[in-house]
Design a protein around this motif. Sequence first.
Motif, PDB file in Angstrom:
ATOM      1  N   GLY A 220       0.715  -1.191   0.038  1.00 39.95           N
ATOM      2  CA  GLY A 220       0.191  -0.141  -0.002  1.00 39.95           C
ATOM      3  C   GLY A 220       0.850   1.314   0.029  1.00 39.95           C
ATOM      4  O   GLY A 220       2.071   1.218   0.006  1.00 39.95           O
ATOM      5  N   ASP A 221       0.097   2.263   0.101  1.00 38.93           N
ATOM      6  CA  ASP A 221       0.889   3.569   0.041  1.00 38.93           C
ATOM      7  C   ASP A 221       1.529   3.954   1.326  1.00 38.93           C
ATOM      8  O   ASP A 221       1.169   3.494   2.507  1.00 38.93           O
ATOM      9  N   LEU A 222       2.763   4.837   1.389  1.00 47.90           N
ATOM     10  CA  LEU A 222       3.438   4.948   2.534  1.00 47.90           C
ATOM     11  C   LEU A 222       3.092   6.198   3.243  1.00 47.90           C
ATOM     12  O   LEU A 222       2.641   7.203   2.599  1.00 47.90           O
ATOM     13  N   GLU A 223       3.255   6.343   4.451  1.00 51.48           N
ATOM     14  CA  GLU A 223       2.990   7.729   5.366  1.00 51.48           C
ATOM     15  C   GLU A 223       4.297   7.898   6.069  1.00 51.48           C
ATOM     16  O   GLU A 223       4.922   7.354   6.585  1.00 51.48           O
ATOM     17  N   SER A 224       4.471   9.316   6.557  1.00 54.64           N
ATOM     18  CA  SER A 224       5.426   9.751   7.168  1.00 54.64           C
ATOM     19  C   SER A 224       5.165   9.792   8.640  1.00 54.64           C
ATOM     20  O   SER A 224       3.713   9.441   9.108  1.00 54.64           O
ATOM     21  N   HIS A 225       5.890  10.265   9.376  1.00 55.97           N
ATOM     22  CA  HIS A 225       5.618  10.230  10.926  1.00 55.97           C
ATOM     23  C   HIS A 225       5.860  11.897  11.464  1.00 55.97           C
ATOM     24  O   HIS A 225       7.012  12.227  10.955  1.00 55.97           O
ATOM     25  N   PRO A 226       5.094  12.395  11.883  1.00 54.17           N
ATOM     26  CA  PRO A 226       5.187  13.779  12.430  1.00 54.17           C
ATOM     27  C   PRO A 226       6.160  14.299  13.229  1.00 54.17           C
ATOM     28  O   PRO A 226       6.828  15.169  13.250  1.00 54.17           O
ATOM     29  N   LEU A 227       7.010  13.153  14.049  1.00 53.28           N
ATOM     30  CA  LEU A 227       8.181  13.354  14.939  1.00 53.28           C
ATOM     31  C   LEU A 227       9.375  12.556  14.392  1.00 53.28           C
ATOM     32  O   LEU A 227      10.467  12.858  15.088  1.00 53.28           O
ATOM     33  N   ALA A 228       9.442  11.837  13.533  1.00 53.66           N
ATOM     34  CA  ALA A 228      10.543  11.124  12.988  1.00 53.66           C
ATOM     35  C   ALA A 228      10.941  11.677  11.587  1.00 53.66           C
ATOM     36  O   ALA A 228      10.088  11.717  10.748  1.00 53.66           O
ATOM     37  N   PRO A 229      12.140  12.015  11.434  1.00 53.59           N
ATOM     38  CA  PRO A 229      12.768  12.448  10.097  1.00 53.59           C
ATOM     39  C   PRO A 229      12.692  11.514   8.941  1.00 53.59           C
ATOM     40  O   PRO A 229      12.977  10.223   9.260  1.00 53.59           O
TER      41      PRO A 229
ATOM     42  N   ILE B 241      11.509   6.679   7.082  1.00 52.59           N
ATOM     43  CA  ILE B 241      11.987   7.274   8.224  1.00 52.59           C
ATOM     44  C   ILE B 241      13.158   6.881   9.050  1.00 52.59           C
ATOM     45  O   ILE B 241      13.243   5.496   8.790  1.00 52.59           O
ATOM     46  N   ASN B 242      13.735   7.497   9.497  1.00 57.36           N
ATOM     47  CA  ASN B 242      15.109   7.299  10.617  1.00 57.36           C
ATOM     48  C   ASN B 242      14.574   6.991  11.738  1.00 57.36           C
ATOM     49  O   ASN B 242      14.123   7.951  12.279  1.00 57.36           O
ATOM     50  N   ILE B 243      15.154   5.833  12.362  1.00 61.01           N
ATOM     51  CA  ILE B 243      14.872   5.649  13.649  1.00 61.01           C
ATOM     52  C   ILE B 243      16.235   5.252  14.281  1.00 61.01           C
ATOM     53  O   ILE B 243      16.657   3.915  14.099  1.00 61.01           O
ATOM     54  N   TRP B 244      17.063   6.126  14.423  1.00 60.77           N
ATOM     55  CA  TRP B 244      18.296   6.130  14.608  1.00 60.77           C
ATOM     56  C   TRP B 244      18.708   6.385  16.091  1.00 60.77           C
ATOM     57  O   TRP B 244      18.243   7.430  16.662  1.00 60.77           O
ATOM     58  N   LYS B 245      19.223   5.759  16.842  1.00 64.19           N
ATOM     59  CA  LYS B 245      19.690   5.851  18.372  1.00 64.19           C
ATOM     60  C   LYS B 245      21.287   5.975  18.445  1.00 64.19           C
ATOM     61  O   LYS B 245      21.909   5.106  17.940  1.00 64.19           O
ATOM     62  N   THR B 246      21.784   7.214  19.217  1.00 64.49           N
ATOM     63  CA  THR B 246      23.140   7.144  19.513  1.00 64.49           C
ATOM     64  C   THR B 246      23.201   7.344  21.067  1.00 64.49           C
ATOM     65  O   THR B 246      22.285   7.639  21.748  1.00 64.49           O
ATOM     66  N   PRO B 247      24.322   7.325  21.382  1.00 64.02           N
ATOM     67  CA  PRO B 247      24.881   7.745  22.892  1.00 64.02           C
ATOM     68  C   PRO B 247      24.173   9.133  23.254  1.00 64.02           C
ATOM     69  O   PRO B 247      23.925   9.461  24.347  1.00 64.02           O
TER      70      PRO B 247
ATOM     71  N   SER C 258      -3.901   7.799  22.356  1.00 68.05           N
ATOM     72  CA  SER C 258      -3.306   9.250  22.483  1.00 68.05           C
ATOM     73  C   SER C 258      -1.959   9.509  22.044  1.00 68.05           C
ATOM     74  O   SER C 258      -1.097   8.591  22.720  1.00 68.05           O
ATOM     75  N   MET C 259      -1.473  10.289  21.209  1.00 66.53           N
ATOM     76  CA  MET C 259      -0.298  10.786  20.953  1.00 66.53           C
ATOM     77  C   MET C 259       0.234  11.693  22.047  1.00 66.53           C
ATOM     78  O   MET C 259       1.301  11.850  22.461  1.00 66.53           O
TER      79      MET C 259
ATOM     80  N   THR D 144       1.762  10.332  25.267  1.00 75.95           N
ATOM     81  CA  THR D 144       2.890   9.445  24.963  1.00 75.95           C
ATOM     82  C   THR D 144       3.981  10.292  24.518  1.00 75.95           C
ATOM     83  O   THR D 144       4.917  10.852  25.078  1.00 75.95           O
ATOM     84  N   PHE D 145       4.139  10.375  22.976  1.00 77.06           N
ATOM     85  CA  PHE D 145       5.077  11.066  22.421  1.00 77.06           C
ATOM     86  C   PHE D 145       5.169  12.670  22.765  1.00 77.06           C
ATOM     87  O   PHE D 145       6.546  13.014  22.890  1.00 77.06           O
ATOM     88  N   MET D 146       4.173  13.290  23.044  1.00 73.28           N
ATOM     89  CA  MET D 146       4.229  14.480  23.423  1.00 73.28           C
ATOM     90  C   MET D 146       4.370  15.105  24.874  1.00 73.28           C
ATOM     91  O   MET D 146       4.292  16.099  25.327  1.00 73.28           O
TER      92      MET D 146
END
Length: 282
Positions: free
Chosen positions: A62-71, A80-86, A153-154, A157-159
Motif C-alpha cells: 500500500g501507500d506509505l506515510e510519514s511520521h510527524p516526529l521522525a525525520p 523514516i530514520n529511527i536512529w539511536k546514538t549515545p 493518544s499521541m 505519550t510522544f508529546m
Amino acid sequence: MKVIPLTCALGAEIQGVHLAEAGRNADMAGEVKALLLKHKVLFARDQDMTDAEHAAFARIFGDLESHPLAPSTDSEPGIINIWKTPDSPPERYENAWHHDATWRELPPMGAVLRCLECPPVGGDTMWANMELAYERLPDHIKETIEGLKARHSMEATFMAAKSAKERLAMKARFPDPEHPVVRTHPETGNKSLLTGGFMTHFTNYHTARNVRFGQDWQPGASALLSYLISQTFIPEYQMRWRWSPGSIAIWDNRCTQHYAVMDYPPCVRRMNRATIKGDRPI
C-alpha cells in the motif's frame, strides 16, 4: 524461496530471495503478501537494499506515510530514520508493547523495518500475536469487551515531555481517536485485541451493565484495561528477533504488537522504516 517458522505463535524467516525483487515482480509480491497474512511477521537477512528499493518493496502492501516526529530520509520521503546514538534524548517510546500509530484515525496496515547498523549484542525487537491473545481470553472477558471502545493518544505519550504549546498543537493535528478494543482483520476476518501503549481509557465502559455505583467505574475500568494490556506479556504469544545489518522485518500492524528492547546504550542502532497506510479499525 524457503520459509522457516520461528515460533508456534507467529513469525517466519524467508531465505533464498532478494526481497527488492518483489517490488518489480507481481507474482513474488503476491506470495510475500500471502505469507504475511499467514505468519503475521516475516524476516529476511542479508538484504542489500537502497532506500528507493526499500520503499518500492513496502509499496506492494500500500501507500506509505510519514511520521510527524521522525525525520524522513533525504532521498525517499516514505522512509523514516529511527536512529539511536549515545547522544539521543533520554525519552523512551519504543520499549513498550504497542501497535504502531494507533493515535491516528487510520492506524498503519504494517511496516517494513531495515537494519543499517546495530549493537553486537542487544537491541532486539519482540512481537506478540494479538489474535492469539484474544482467542485465549476467558469467555466472560470476551463477553465484557464485546463492543467496548477506547481512546488512543499521541498527546499522552510522544508529546508528554514537550511544552504545553507543542503538545496542544499536535493534539489539534491528531485528536485522540476512538478504536474498538476487539478488531476484525479486514482481510482474514479474524478478531484480535487492539490495545497497547497508546491506549488511555475506555470510552463506553460506564454503563449499567458494568457499573452498579459510580465508584465502580474507575477501579473496574482500570483493572480491565491493565489486564488486557498485560496479555502481550505472555511468552507463548511472543517471538524475539535478533538484528544484523541488512536484515529486514515486515509486520502486520493490524494483528500484532511489538516492543523494541532498549538494552544496548551507549551503542548505536540505526534502522530505516517504511510505514504503510491502513484503514479504520472495525
